[in-house]
Scaffold this active site. Structure first.
Site, PDB file in Angstrom:
ATOM      1  N   ASN A  46      45.989  31.159  40.282  1.00 43.19           N
ATOM      2  CA  ASN A  46      46.348  31.462  38.897  1.00 43.19           C
ATOM      3  C   ASN A  46      45.128  31.920  38.095  1.00 43.19           C
ATOM      4  OD1 ASN A  46      49.284  30.773  38.194  1.00 43.19           O
ATOM      5  ND2 ASN A  46      48.681  29.022  39.426  1.00 43.19           N
ATOM      6  N   HIS A  95      34.695  29.282  41.962  1.00 42.19           N
ATOM      7  CA  HIS A  95      35.183  30.585  41.524  1.00 42.19           C
ATOM      8  C   HIS A  95      34.017  31.369  40.913  1.00 42.19           C
ATOM      9  CE1 HIS A  95      39.162  29.013  42.176  1.00 42.19           C
ATOM     10  NE2 HIS A  95      39.027  28.126  41.223  1.00 42.19           N
TER      11      HIS A  95
END
EC number: 1.4.1.21
Length: 268
Positions: A198, A228
């Protein structure tokens, strides 16, 4: 005269929703009161509601057995921490009914048609959809750099093979060997990993769009948590946002931060 508290409902009553309740009970979200909870497992919704009710803090929270019942409450805000499929069911009727949404399931908005429907519905009915940062950050610099002109953006994620066991890319060799298991764009990534990336869709919506961001997912043996790394470049700006999180708790607290920004006179 003291302003009335905003009403809040939660769809998805797992660990992240518990963090929102922690913040409510500790006074971090003093501008809100939680009036409804829903989960696919009704007992989870009941358990969340009971946490509010046993404190006897001047209002009551009720558990519900359907999303339509939550929408009928007309809360000021609905926190969605379930899955993209829940946001698809919830978004349009809730926005039409006067409730704004705070969502973690940003992957649902990789579908351009659905994104446009959500945008137009919110605009028409004076409601809003707040996309929380989840386990990343840097939305401000991503959006700013993309507004300046042409830019390139990459989103690279490292995960443990354990977190990929429920996906089609998993193979036993991942337990011992590092491997890039996906390379493509955010739209392709969310189709393959409906609940795992997401944040990649969120970064793309803040910048160049789901089909224009380069996404990779790498499985690393014995890895704990997620890392990330977002990199964006244009002629004048080169920015890197690299966030490691041991657990998903940061996503729950990002919801809390968004709710605080909504009512705060000073917004970060």
């Amino acid at each position: 005269m003291k302003e009335a508290k905003k009403t809040l409902a939660i769809v998805g009553c797992g660990k992240l929703a518990d963090i929102v309740v922690d913040a409510l009970l500790s006074g971090v979200l003093d501008d809100y009161q939680l009036i409804g909870s829903y989960s696919r497992t009704f007992e989870k919704a009941q358990k969340l509601a009971e946490r509010i009710n046993k404190e006897e803090i001047g209002y009551r929270c009720d558990a519900y057995e359907s999303i339509s019942e939550i929408i009928a409450l007309k809360p000021d805000y609905i926190v969605e921490s379930a899955a993209p499929v829940a946001l698809r069911e919830l978004a349009l009727p809730a926005l039409k009914n006067g409730s704004s949404i705070v969502t973690l399931s940003i992957g649902a908005l990789a579908d351009e048609e659905f994104y446009n429907q959500v945008q137009e519905t919110a605009k028409k009915h004076g409601t809003r959809v707040h996309l929380v940062s989840g386990s990343i950050g840097g939305f401000d610099v991503l959006r700013t750099a993309s507004l300046m002109g042409d830019c390139e953006i990459t989103f690279d994620t490292e995960k443990s093979p354990k977190s990929l066991r429920s996906t089609s890319v998993y193979e036993s060799a991942l337990e011992t060997d590092a491997k890039k298991v996906f390379s493509g764009n955010a739209k392709q990534a969310i189709a393959l990993f409906p609940t795992k990336v997401n944040v990649a869709v969120a970064a793309s919506l803040a910048s160049v769009g789901p089909e224009n961001i380069k996404v990779s997912v790498t499985s690393v043996p014995d890895y704990i948590g997620d890392d990330h790394r977002i990199e964006i470049k244009n002629e004048e700006v080169h920015a890197i946002v690299d966030v490691y999180s041991k657990t998903s708790k940061i996503a729950g607290w990002s919801v809390v931060n968004t709710l605080r920004n909504i009512t705060s006179p000073i917004v970060f």
